[in-house]
Design a protein around this motif. Structure first.
Motif, PDB file in Angstrom:
ATOM      1  N   PHE A  43       0.837  -1.199   0.000  1.00  0.00           N
ATOM      2  CA  PHE A  43       0.000   0.000   0.000  1.00  0.00           C
ATOM      3  C   PHE A  43       0.872   1.250   0.000  1.00  0.00           C
ATOM      4  O   PHE A  43       2.073   1.187   0.300  1.00  0.00           O
ATOM      5  CB  PHE A  43      -0.904   0.034   1.232  1.00  0.00           C
ATOM      6  N   ASP A  44       0.257   2.371  -0.307  1.00  0.00           N
ATOM      7  CA  ASP A  44       0.946   3.658  -0.266  1.00  0.00           C
ATOM      8  C   ASP A  44       1.059   4.089   1.191  1.00  0.00           C
ATOM      9  O   ASP A  44       0.159   4.682   1.746  1.00  0.00           O
ATOM     10  CB  ASP A  44       0.171   4.700  -1.076  1.00  0.00           C
ATOM     11  N   ASN A  51      10.115   3.103   3.712  1.00  0.00           N
ATOM     12  CA  ASN A  51       8.958   2.282   4.073  1.00  0.00           C
ATOM     13  C   ASN A  51       8.383   1.570   2.851  1.00  0.00           C
ATOM     14  O   ASN A  51       7.946   0.416   2.936  1.00  0.00           O
ATOM     15  CB  ASN A  51       7.885   3.139   4.748  1.00  0.00           C
ATOM     16  N   MET A  52       8.366   2.264   1.724  1.00  0.00           N
ATOM     17  CA  MET A  52       7.848   1.647   0.508  1.00  0.00           C
ATOM     18  C   MET A  52       8.744   0.484   0.080  1.00  0.00           C
ATOM     19  O   MET A  52       8.259  -0.594  -0.266  1.00  0.00           O
ATOM     20  CB  MET A  52       7.751   2.697  -0.596  1.00  0.00           C
ATOM     21  N   LEU A  95       1.276 -10.001  -7.062  1.00  0.00           N
ATOM     22  CA  LEU A  95       1.566  -8.777  -6.319  1.00  0.00           C
ATOM     23  C   LEU A  95       0.462  -7.771  -6.596  1.00  0.00           C
ATOM     24  O   LEU A  95       0.090  -7.556  -7.761  1.00  0.00           O
ATOM     25  CB  LEU A  95       2.912  -8.176  -6.725  1.00  0.00           C
ATOM     26  N   ILE A  96      -0.065  -7.159  -5.542  1.00  0.00           N
ATOM     27  CA  ILE A  96      -1.044  -6.087  -5.674  1.00  0.00           C
ATOM     28  C   ILE A  96      -0.423  -4.846  -5.050  1.00  0.00           C
ATOM     29  O   ILE A  96      -0.149  -4.807  -3.852  1.00  0.00           O
ATOM     30  CB  ILE A  96      -2.378  -6.459  -5.007  1.00  0.00           C
ATOM     31  N   LEU A  97      -0.193  -3.847  -5.877  1.00  0.00           N
ATOM     32  CA  LEU A  97       0.618  -2.697  -5.486  1.00  0.00           C
ATOM     33  C   LEU A  97      -0.174  -1.409  -5.673  1.00  0.00           C
ATOM     34  O   LEU A  97      -0.624  -1.110  -6.782  1.00  0.00           O
ATOM     35  CB  LEU A  97       1.889  -2.658  -6.342  1.00  0.00           C
ATOM     36  N   ASP A  98      -0.349  -0.669  -4.595  1.00  0.00           N
ATOM     37  CA  ASP A  98      -1.092   0.590  -4.643  1.00  0.00           C
ATOM     38  C   ASP A  98      -0.094   1.734  -4.512  1.00  0.00           C
ATOM     39  O   ASP A  98       0.407   2.007  -3.423  1.00  0.00           O
ATOM     40  CB  ASP A  98      -2.127   0.624  -3.516  1.00  0.00           C
ATOM     41  N   SER A 149       5.560   5.412  -5.498  1.00  0.00           N
ATOM     42  CA  SER A 149       5.357   6.769  -4.989  1.00  0.00           C
ATOM     43  C   SER A 149       6.422   7.122  -3.951  1.00  0.00           C
ATOM     44  O   SER A 149       6.745   6.315  -3.084  1.00  0.00           O
ATOM     45  CB  SER A 149       3.955   6.849  -4.371  1.00  0.00           C
ATOM     46  N   GLY A 150       6.962   8.326  -4.034  1.00  0.00           N
ATOM     47  CA  GLY A 150       7.910   8.797  -3.019  1.00  0.00           C
ATOM     48  C   GLY A 150       9.318   8.269  -3.190  1.00  0.00           C
ATOM     49  O   GLY A 150      10.163   8.477  -2.320  1.00  0.00           O
ATOM     50  N   LEU A 151       9.593   7.566  -4.295  1.00  0.00           N
ATOM     51  CA  LEU A 151      10.931   7.033  -4.515  1.00  0.00           C
ATOM     52  C   LEU A 151      11.669   7.874  -5.549  1.00  0.00           C
ATOM     53  O   LEU A 151      11.061   8.384  -6.482  1.00  0.00           O
ATOM     54  CB  LEU A 151      10.846   5.585  -5.009  1.00  0.00           C
TER      55      LEU A 151
END
Length: 284
Positions: free
Chosen positions: A81-82, A134-135, A150-153, A157-159
């Motif tokens: 998750f985000d 964290n991501m 894999l399910i990726l939300d 983001s943020g990388l």
């Protein structure tokens, strides 16, 4: 008949001010499917429905060629998750011991190899991690328990661009095993242009289209023309259009045919971002 890692058929969820309206699409085995749409379109609600985090009113969701989403099949679904979804007062080292007791097929060796690859400190508490750290940590966990889906939300983001590129390469490596598949929602459509096989576009709680990515990029285009040229365009060729200060922009799904039909107009390929923008902000 094709094999599917994930199938949604007519999935509906009614809220007071929003409806997930009969969502249907598939994730073919061995593929990456990009889920796009503006904020509030229904992407995260769809993912929550797939994972059983919300109760839907209608429709069916199945994984791994027709199986229900349950404790057994969830063993093989890796979720990112985000934002952090793990106890942030624990360290990766301590969490590794926790996951050994949660996942039947936990791979501790792979877990620590990924932590090392991502340069994540094993003795630092997650609450001291940056968003990007964290991501990366969530992705390391998702890849460490024999996940087949894999399910990726918003996983990238943020990388920063370099780490993002490394992670996209990992996703491409992951699906080299034809039993592996990925559903990824992302606002960074340039990432999806690099790795996705299919694009599912959700707007206002409905699926507007589910198409192979290459078909979108090869066939869709934008006509840029003046008002006289715009009035000469057959309305059946127009998906949507925008009137700007000095020109009209017209989204079409058959770029090469349109080039022959209107040789005096300028037609350019459309990116996924531009296709989404024209659908959402354009006039029909």
């Amino acid at each position: 008949m094709g094999k599917y890692a994930l199938e949604l058929n007519g999935v509906t969820k009614q809220y007071k001010d929003f409806k997930l309206d009969s969502i249907s699409f598939t994730v073919p085995q061995g593929s990456i499917v990009g889920l796009i749409g503006e904020n509030g379109a229904g992407k995260s609600t769809t993912i929550n429905a797939i994972l059983g985090l919300i109760v839907t009113e209608q429709g069916k969701i199945s994984v791994f060629n027709g199986k229900d989403v349950n404790a057994e099949t969830k063993e093989h679904i890796g979720v990112v998750f985000d934002g952090s979804n793990y106890p942030d007062n624990l360290t990766p080292k301590k969490l590794g011991k926790v996951f050994q007791n949660i996942y039947a097929e936990w791979n501790n060796k792979k877990y620590f190899e990924l932590l090392n690859k991502f340069e994540l400190p094993i003795n630092k508490k997650l609450k001291e991690f940056s968003k990007g750290m964290n991501m990366k940590y969530s992705i390391a966990v998702a890849l460490s328990h024999n996940s087949k889906l894999l399910i990726l939300d918003e996983a990238t983001s943020g990388l920063d661009p370099i780490i993002r590129d490394d992670i996209l390469e990992m996703f491409l490596d992951f699906i080299q095993d034809e039993e592996h598949s990925i559903l990824v929602s992302s606002h960074i459509t340039s990432d999806l242009e690099k790795i996705a096989d299919y694009i599912v576009f959700i707007h206002g709680g409905k699926v507007l289209f589910s198409k192979p990515k290459d078909e979108l990029l090869e066939n869709y285009g934008i006509i840029k023309c003046n008002s006289t040229q715009f009035n000469e365009i057959d309305k059946s060729d127009i998906i949507s259009y925008r009137k700007l200060d000095y020109e009209y922009q017209v989204l079409v799904s058959n770029r090469r045919q349109v080039e022959q039909k209107y040789p005096k107009t300028m037609i350019v390929p459309a990116s996924i971002d531009e296709i989404m923008l024209m659908y959402v902000k354009g006039d029909k």
